[in-house]
Design an enzyme around this catalytic site. Structure first.
Site, PDB file in Angstrom:
ATOM      1  N   ASP A 175      34.010  40.448  19.324  1.00 25.81           N
ATOM      2  CA  ASP A 175      33.455  39.414  20.205  1.00 25.81           C
ATOM      3  C   ASP A 175      33.203  40.028  21.591  1.00 25.81           C
ATOM      4  OD1 ASP A 175      32.509  36.999  21.125  1.00 25.81           O
ATOM      5  OD2 ASP A 175      34.191  35.819  20.388  1.00 25.81           O
ATOM      6  N   GLU A 207      33.476  26.929  24.958  1.00 31.36           N
ATOM      7  CA  GLU A 207      34.666  27.780  24.881  1.00 31.36           C
ATOM      8  C   GLU A 207      35.810  27.283  25.777  1.00 31.36           C
ATOM      9  OE1 GLU A 207      33.833  32.010  24.527  1.00 31.36           O
ATOM     10  OE2 GLU A 207      31.727  31.573  24.222  1.00 31.36           O
TER      11      GLU A 207
HETATM   12  C1  BGC Z   1      31.849  33.744  21.755  1.00 31.23           C
HETATM   13  C2  BGC Z   1      31.173  33.976  20.419  1.00 31.23           C
HETATM   14  C3  BGC Z   1      29.723  34.315  20.618  1.00 31.23           C
HETATM   15  C4  BGC Z   1      29.595  35.497  21.553  1.00 31.23           C
HETATM   16  C5  BGC Z   1      28.176  35.953  21.789  1.00 31.23           C
HETATM   17  C6  BGC Z   1      31.524  34.822  22.781  1.00 31.23           C
HETATM   18  O1  BGC Z   1      31.891  34.423  24.060  1.00 31.23           O
HETATM   19  O2  BGC Z   1      33.246  33.659  21.551  1.00 31.23           O
HETATM   20  O3  BGC Z   1      31.332  32.835  19.618  1.00 31.23           O
HETATM   21  O4  BGC Z   1      29.119  34.555  19.386  1.00 31.23           O
HETATM   22  O5  BGC Z   1      30.165  35.152  22.802  1.00 31.23           O
HETATM   23  O6  BGC Z   1      27.470  35.077  22.582  1.00 31.23           O
END
Ligand code: BGC
Length: 594
Positions: free
Chosen positions: A288, A484
């Site tokens: 991630d 998030e």
């Molecule tokens: C998130 C992921 C996402 C990634 C790319 C991260 O902050 O946890 O779910 O796919 O960013 O944007």
């Protein structure tokens, strides 16, 4: 469909790659941190747009031009291995203005219909591929345990079997059933991202930086520690991975979170033994965003730990020079075996091969004009309608048939941004007319014509309700959009200003229908006492006008709660609210037979 076996093309290519080219292949860079020329020079394996990583102007054609410029550059690299362009098309191709925005997963969990999710996967694949991108970081197959988590809405619900069914349906829809994978799916975030304990987030520099800079003191559970035993890990959080792997999902994203104190990104047993060994996952694991950096203040150690644990592609995402040089150093110093590096590269090439990228068999891309196509919007409308749950209707207020006067209040009633929530145009989403769409107000206008008064009253301005009266008041309450950890919250209680709005509406109408726009269950408090009927619309997306069909009885309510709906806030830092008797249990739907 399962992943085809490694072809001689893959081994042949691998044998011809220099160390630098193999390192380039496992490198994924944010598009803001790399030019197409650098992609060609360093033979970069992947570029991504993170949430809101949009071109200027944010149009389907500008997207296509941007993605094409990177893909074409990769074809000019020495061996011409095309890169994978990845993006978070998590409820439709949601970064793009004009794309069809589907309900967030919690609403699809309420609808509980795999055929619907599969169709959404197809439509999302078409809109995503039309902008040149052939990889989406979806589905989220989290099984969220605590609604204080800001990513609750990204999961389909709390029933592991439902999550597995719908996650698999999305993978099927995205990847397609032709010989060649259409749009690569990515099951995330492996594993138990939905099981973290409230209060355990912390330690990572960037979490602290975000908390300070954006004053988000409530980032307390996202990226935290899942304190669960192996039996729970296997029975609740593993089944979806088991299913999607069996269905040939080509990529899996590791979770920022930890399992009993050990970060998943550095957890060899989880990534290598359980996922790749026991489950037989033959695609690749992507890290991630900036997650590898969290493993150690010593970047070299962090990189070795992640790659040794089983991460195959690193979402760097910014300083690709530092990453590439670090990998080169650790391989030359023997700290990372070449065998492990080659295994990572082989896995990535194998997926590219399955996508037709190594032998020129890639499918023709749809035209960008397909974004927001009327059949996709009709599907989104159906999905919005299918996921709404009638929680209560004590006095049989619904449906609204033959009601002479209806008044509509609440900001979400006529706001596309609030109906779409996070991960829409921007990372966190935003209020307002951020993308074309239709609202509940539009739908009610169509059905009720002159008997509807769209008051424009909101929690910020109750004055439009002065001197008004109606038989029925439809009032929406909502959460401000978030993504998030920014959506972690200490309280699920509906705020005072929105309580006051509902109370004020109740004063000027005979009966109140409360419509909740939220990414998770909210503790409604006094608003519940004012309401004769309660509907939860979740985050219905760009075609929220479909909800009106339910209110007027043109379509039946079919959704069921995919999560328990708590009666009260949990005690601070205590276990998830399920420890108390919920207000409504998972599976609940008023008047829908069990
Ligand atoms: C998130 C992921 C996402 C990634 C790319 C991260 O902050 O946890 O779910 O796919 O960013 O944007």
């Amino acid at each position: 469909m399962t992943l085809p076996t490694v072809t001689s093309r893959v081994d042949d290519l691998l044998a011809r790659m220099t160390l630098e080219e193999r390192i380039g292949q496992i490198t994924q860079v944010d598009r803001t941190a790399i030019t197409p020329e650098e992609v060609a020079e360093y033979a970069i394996g992947s570029v991504l747009s993170g949430g809101g990583g949009n071109p200027e102007p944010n149009t389907p054609t500008a997207w296509r031009a941007m993605v094409d410029s990177y893909v074409e550059a990769s074809r000019r690299s020495r061996l011409g291995v095309p890169l994978l362009y990845g993006t978070d098309a998590v409820h439709g191709h949601n970064n793009v203005v004009g794309a069809t925005i589907f309900p967030h997963n919690i609403g699809l969990g309420a609808a509980g219909d795999p055929a619907l999710v599969r169709a959404i996967g197809r439509a999302t694949a078409i809109e995503t591929a039309a902008t040149g991108a052939r990889w989406t970081f979806a589905p989220t197959v989290a099984v969220p345990q605590d609604p204080r988590w800001g990513r609750t809405y990204e999961g389909y619900g709390q029933d592991p079997a439902l999550v597995a069914r719908l996650g698999t349906a999305l993978v099927d829809g995205l990847q397609g059933d032709a010989e060649v994978i259409d749009v690569l799916a990515c099951a995330k975030h492996f594993i138990a991202d939905g099981a973290t304990t409230y209060g355990t987030t912390g330690g990572a520099q960037w979490v602290e930086w975000w908390q300070r800079s954006y004053s988000i003191p409530n980032w307390r559970i996202d990226q935290g520690d899942a304190r669960i035993d192996e039996a729970t890990l296997r029975s609740v959080h593993l089944p979806a991975y088991h299913e999607v792997v069996g269905r040939g999902v080509g990529s899996v994203m590791a979770s920022y979170s930890s399992w009993n104190g050990v970060k998943v990104h550095g957890h060899r047993w989880l990534l290598t033994e359980l996922l790749k060994g026991e489950l037989g996952f033959e695609g690749f694991v992507v890290s991630d965003y900036v997650a590898v950096d969290q493993l150690s203040p010593d970047y070299r150690e962090a990189v070795v730990t992640a790659l040794e644990a089983g991460v195959d592609m690193v979402m760097v995402p910014f300083d690709h020079t530092r990453f590439r040089e670090t990998v080169r150093e650790v391989v030359l110093a023997g700290e990372l075996s070449e065998e492990r590096l080659n295994d990572a590269v082989r896995r990535i090439l194998r997926v590219k091969d399955a996508m037709g990228l190594l032998d020129g068999q890639e499918p023709a891309l749809p035209h960008p004009s397909v974004l927001g196509a009327s059949d996709h919007r009709a599907l989104a409308r159906r999905a919005a309608l299918a996921g709404a749950v009638l929680l209560a209707d004590a006095h049989d207020v619904l449906p609204l048939t033959g009601t002479p006067n209806v008044l509509l209040a609440g900001a979400a009633a006529d706001d596309v941004g609030l109906a779409c929530g996070g991960w829409t145009i921007e990372w966190s989403g935003r209020r307002g007319a951020i993308t074309p769409g239709r609202t509940l107000a539009d739908g009610l206008r169509d059905h009720l014509g002159g008997s509807l008064a769209v008051t424009g009253a909101t929690a910020e301005d109750l004055s439009p309700l002065d001197q008004m009266a109606a038989e029925v008041g439809v009032v929406t309450v909502h959460e401000e959009p978030y993504a998030e950890g920014m959506g972690d919250t200490a309280t699920l209680v509906l705020d005072a200003a929105q309580q006051a709005l509902v109370a004020r509406v109740a004063e000027v109408v005979d009966r109140v229908i409360l419509v909740v726009y939220a990414g998770r269950p909210l503790v409604l408090g006094p608003a519940l006492d004012h309401a004769d009927a309660v509907v939860v619309a979740w985050l219905p997306g760009s075609e929220a006008d479909g909800l009106a069909d339910l209110l007027v009885g043109a379509a039946p309510f079919r959704g069921r709660l995919p999560v328990d709906w708590p009666a009260a806030d949990p005690a601070p830092d205590a276990g998830p609210p399920q420890d108390q008797a919920p207000r409504w249990r998972r599976g609940h739907a008023h008047g829908v037979a069990g």
